[in-house]
Design a protein around this motif. Sequence first.
Motif: not given
Lengths: 335, 335
Positions: A267-276
């Motif tokens: 499984t490869h992860e493609f993290p989201l941009p951080p934010g509120k």
Amino acid sequence: MGPLRWGIMAAGKISYDMATASAALSPKEHFIAAIAARSLESAREFADEFKIPKAYGSYEELVQDPEIDVCYIGTLNPFHLELGKLALSHGKHVLCEKPLGMNVRETKELIDYAREKGLFLMEGIWSRFFPTYMRLREEIDKGSIGDVLQVFVSFGVPISEVDRIKKKEFGGGSVLDIGIYCVQLAQYVFGGDNPVKIISGGHLNENLVDESTSTTLLYTNGRTATLVTHTKCQMPNEACIIGTKGTLKLECPFWCPTHLTLADGKTHEFPLPPGKATKFFRSMGLSYEMSEVRRCINAGMLESPTVSHKETLRIAEIMQSIRKAVDVVYPQDII
Amino acid sequence: MGPLRWGIMAAGKISYDMATASAALSPKEHFIAAIAARSLESAREFADEFKIPKAYGSYEELVQDPEIDVCYIGTLNPFHLELGKLALSHGKHVLCEKPLGMNVRETKELIDYAREKGLFLMEGIWSRFFPTYMRLREEIDKGSIGDVLQVFVSFGVPISEVDRIKKKEFGGGSVLDIGIYCVQLAQYVFGGDNPVKIISGGHLNENLVDESTSTTLLYTNGRTATLVTHTKCQMPNEACIIGTKGTLKLECPFWCPTHLTLADGKTHEFPLPPGKATKFFRSMGLSYEMSEVRRCINAGMLESPTVSHKETLRIAEIMQSIRKAVDVVYPQDII
């Protein structure tokens, strides 16, 4: 070139998430210039929250603002056509929440109008701009699972009592709201080919909109997509893209995935941009489609190759076939 | 009461596994008395391997053996009716591999014949006797997932080049061979109710039998089963039983599961009896249905309540509807 100046139409949850997601983007590239709602009060409240300079109490005022390049339409489905045309008629580019129209006729009308005006128009199928989806595309194209034969996907969440879903006059039903994610995935995987046969069954609620559907899309060369929608229970919400040599899995929730499992099981992860915090799950990912809108507009394009007008129309055609099979008729279908 | 004396008809892989599985049972309760095959040589080879006292080179000889109580029919599908009747006509009880017949007509004929003869007959839907299935039943009945609304299941394995699957004259196709596992699960979950609508699509191979199908069974009260079969690729092969309060998951492979995941996310294991290697996966689990056959026969029952004749007929009806939808016609359908 200055930042792309956005005008947001409607101050509901999805608009809230768009404004939140924009924080992930460079202010040199994106700028939310104005927000409009049917009440000035809610527009002002929204503007205060996101430090948006202008708030309007009507959509007409917003589209007349010369300091807006592109309108984002975040209203309920039945208002997409009318507001899309309103924005386009005032020379604004448009990013419209999915589905673009209530049916094929409305979808075609809005696309034709945008082309006539020479303006950019895109249906907000945000999923396709997730890095996870892009990697999925690469894996399919390089043949890592052989010939793709089956898409097996469910989208089920307990939302049957939400007005947006429940009521026909709000453009309710599972297909338009969540089914579109399944349909667009099948079309994405099978390269936008038209299904040769669309077979569907479902159950309607008391307002005669679909509370659940189960659909088979048959494509040429032995290819099939099996899509299930449900608004009364939580389904697996994974998408399996299955080929002769293995499976690619968009992990739950497949419509905004940060994890892709490849044929080797890794499984490869493609993290989201951080934010509120956002109202809907993983809405920081809306920033991906915002970037695409800017890219296309700056390049003078009238549509995105990733969610082209042709693609939007095909998806609308498939959804209309499914609705027909399950006997869901909107007022917009009867005109 | 002495051991139940089995006569095995056909010396193929599934018969091999039945003989292997019988080792899990007490010799005081089960005894394999004879094996018959179309060639005496292969019957003898089989008999030697399993230390079975008698080997016959024809099915006629086996059914005339007075020291046999029950025949197990492990032949290809097109021979189930003929051999079932042959065994019943000689006063033998019958456990027949699934599907009981090639179509509804054959299924009904064999059931009627068994009833007429006053003998026990069961279709070998072995899955239902797995402790995992029994626990599934208990969980559904006690309402641990609320109202069950959806069964979502796939059975896909790359077997399209196997003669049994590929050839029409062998009773090939995905529905009869593997689809029956999906259909029986839907019927098991929904308590044997008849679906109100059966919708299916699929792809046929060069012999005009189904290489894949995608089926929707609509039941009353908003209930749906979505079933996919595939013979050209490996599918998830899990079964999700989804209710308003949660999901029960028969872990892969759902048709012979040793693991059930409950609504709380915890996975419970129901280990198989130990035994020698089998030809098919987890065939030691065939011992469960063998126990049921003995229980029923000793109690003087003519059918098992778990795989009743009514249930077998309904499953045959559903499979025939699916085949009709995908245009698969066997010679047995034309008589």
